[in-house]
Design an enzyme around this catalytic site. Sequence first.
Site, PDB file in Angstrom:
ATOM      1  N   TYR A 157       0.880  -1.025   0.075  1.00 28.06           N
ATOM      2  CA  TYR A 157       0.280   0.003   0.012  1.00 28.06           C
ATOM      3  C   TYR A 157       0.796   1.290   0.047  1.00 28.06           C
ATOM      4  O   TYR A 157       1.987   1.085   0.550  1.00 28.06           O
ATOM      5  CB  TYR A 157      -0.925   0.109   1.134  1.00 28.06           C
ATOM      6  CG  TYR A 157      -0.508   0.789   2.353  1.00 28.06           C
ATOM      7  CD1 TYR A 157      -1.344   1.890   2.758  1.00 28.06           C
ATOM      8  CD2 TYR A 157       0.626   0.478   3.208  1.00 28.06           C
ATOM      9  CE1 TYR A 157      -0.968   2.682   3.788  1.00 28.06           C
ATOM     10  CE2 TYR A 157       0.839   1.106   4.348  1.00 28.06           C
ATOM     11  CZ  TYR A 157       0.067   2.141   4.741  1.00 28.06           C
ATOM     12  OH  TYR A 157       0.550   2.771   5.767  1.00 28.06           O
ATOM     13  N   PHE A 281       3.074   9.660   4.646  1.00 31.40           N
ATOM     14  CA  PHE A 281       3.650   9.213   3.531  1.00 31.40           C
ATOM     15  C   PHE A 281       4.212   7.803   3.905  1.00 31.40           C
ATOM     16  O   PHE A 281       4.842   7.540   4.925  1.00 31.40           O
ATOM     17  CB  PHE A 281       4.817   9.851   2.707  1.00 31.40           C
ATOM     18  CG  PHE A 281       5.589   8.894   1.589  1.00 31.40           C
ATOM     19  CD1 PHE A 281       5.260   8.975   0.604  1.00 31.40           C
ATOM     20  CD2 PHE A 281       6.668   7.982   2.169  1.00 31.40           C
ATOM     21  CE1 PHE A 281       5.892   8.287  -0.355  1.00 31.40           C
ATOM     22  CE2 PHE A 281       7.330   7.276   1.399  1.00 31.40           C
ATOM     23  CZ  PHE A 281       6.918   7.417  -0.066  1.00 31.40           C
ATOM     24  N   GLU A 282       3.637   6.618   3.275  1.00 33.30           N
ATOM     25  CA  GLU A 282       4.271   5.539   3.501  1.00 33.30           C
ATOM     26  C   GLU A 282       4.000   4.593   2.568  1.00 33.30           C
ATOM     27  O   GLU A 282       3.011   4.378   1.735  1.00 33.30           O
ATOM     28  CB  GLU A 282       3.430   4.854   4.731  1.00 33.30           C
ATOM     29  CG  GLU A 282       3.977   4.348   5.844  1.00 33.30           C
ATOM     30  CD  GLU A 282       3.132   4.069   7.041  1.00 33.30           C
ATOM     31  OE1 GLU A 282       3.564   3.937   8.266  1.00 33.30           O
ATOM     32  OE2 GLU A 282       2.149   3.552   6.985  1.00 33.30           O
ATOM     33  N   ILE A 283       5.084   3.819   2.108  1.00 38.18           N
ATOM     34  CA  ILE A 283       4.833   2.871   1.135  1.00 38.18           C
ATOM     35  C   ILE A 283       5.318   1.500   1.926  1.00 38.18           C
ATOM     36  O   ILE A 283       6.419   1.338   2.253  1.00 38.18           O
ATOM     37  CB  ILE A 283       5.668   3.040  -0.260  1.00 38.18           C
ATOM     38  CG1 ILE A 283       5.119   3.901  -0.668  1.00 38.18           C
ATOM     39  CG2 ILE A 283       5.546   1.475  -1.223  1.00 38.18           C
ATOM     40  CD1 ILE A 283       6.117   4.458  -2.279  1.00 38.18           C
ATOM     41  N   HIS A 318       3.899   2.665  14.253  1.00 34.16           N
ATOM     42  CA  HIS A 318       4.554   1.902  13.109  1.00 34.16           C
ATOM     43  C   HIS A 318       5.897   2.004  13.252  1.00 34.16           C
ATOM     44  O   HIS A 318       6.878   0.908  12.941  1.00 34.16           O
ATOM     45  CB  HIS A 318       4.195   2.537  11.715  1.00 34.16           C
ATOM     46  CG  HIS A 318       2.901   2.296  11.378  1.00 34.16           C
ATOM     47  ND1 HIS A 318       2.366   3.252  10.107  1.00 34.16           N
ATOM     48  CD2 HIS A 318       1.628   2.112  12.084  1.00 34.16           C
ATOM     49  CE1 HIS A 318       0.928   2.800  10.219  1.00 34.16           C
ATOM     50  NE2 HIS A 318       0.580   2.352  11.338  1.00 34.16           N
TER      51      HIS A 318
END
Length: 395
Positions: A157, A281-283, A318
Amino acid sequence: MPAGAPPSIRRINDKYDKVFVNGCLEPQVNGPRANAAFVVLARNKELEGVIQSIKSIERHFNRWFHYPYVFLNDGDFNSTFKETVLNHTSGPVEWGKIGPDMWGYPDWVDKAVAKEGIQKQGDAAIMYGGMESYHHMCRFYSGFFYKHELLQKYKWYWRLEPEIKYFCDITYDPFIHMEREGKTYGFTIAVKELKETVPNIFRYASAYKRMNNLTSKGLWEMFVEKPKEEPKELPKDDPKYKKPLPEEILNSEPGTGSLPDIDLEAMEGEKYNMCHFWSNFEIARLDWFRSKEYNDFFEMMDRSGGFWMERWGDAPIHSLAAGALLGPKDIHYFRDFGYRHTTIQHCPANAPARQLQRIPWLETTTLDEKKRIEEDEYWASPDPPKENGVGCRCK
Ligand code: GDP
Ligand code: MN
């Protein structure tokens, strides 16, 4: 890495974490796609900010790649919201509702205690501390989004928020490159958390690490404050010396909704430096979030009551989970992505020197001041390599 990059940059990237593709290339549109989607949590009233974000990601990336979007909301998206979004997206869009099982107070929490905790944080003027919905949002992004039914089919994601901006063309597929390089979690900005939002978060995170006998894979240190002076050794008969794990944690009754008063900090001798990956923002790999280890971590953090009695953000959650469970080689720093959200931005033009100071595990002792300047000049050149007409400007 363009041939003209100074040697110091090449060395850093070789040693630590290569930028997947650097400079400006023809968008690689013909390669395979990953099993991935953008995830956007939003409310109807945020439509304008959502469209700003979509325009930006479409212009700089998705007009070539056409990844799908999953929109999530604890309420219902109205038709204006849906139609407007569909007018700006180049990939399929799905609309998801978040049920009470993933949003709001769980049954085991004492609501009155939790609400009072939130009110106190409001009185203390803690940022978002008095805002119940913000607490729900942080808890959702910490322990539930990856369990949403619409995300089950995806492996990866990319999180999008209202009011974000990408500055640079992203001409390669970051999912495919992360997969190829065996990465789990990608970030572009690391910042310090407001202390008063997370007074006890680190105690619980370190307790999790100790209870599960986890030894650092080298990332945990990123979150530990470096002692200013040599730590004083406690005398062996000091009760704080190697105190076993507190009973409160080992036998804690779930559902009390308040934090037991423990002094893990003194026991551990480790202090949180407030550093975290800025999670708007995170991938990342969804299967990491879905793993037993991550969920055990979330569960323990959740049961402590910290999502109500304090205002734990999903970003430090996280980050500390990554610190406990992952190593630097699992993390990718997207230093080549120009990104801004509200007041904080990451501009590739000034990335190496500034970010190296911030991120201890990217630090290198061989990097002297002269080389830093050399790098700054390279990255800050007014016309960064601009081969096929696509480029990056941090304006
Ligand atoms: P900030 O970036 O920390 O200032 O927080 P935001 O207000 O941007 O919230 C973070 C994300 O959660 C954004 O994508 C918001 O749209 C979303 N969000 C925050 N609160 C709610 C809420 O109550 N309901 C929904 N559906 N989304 C929310
Ligand atoms: Mn935001």
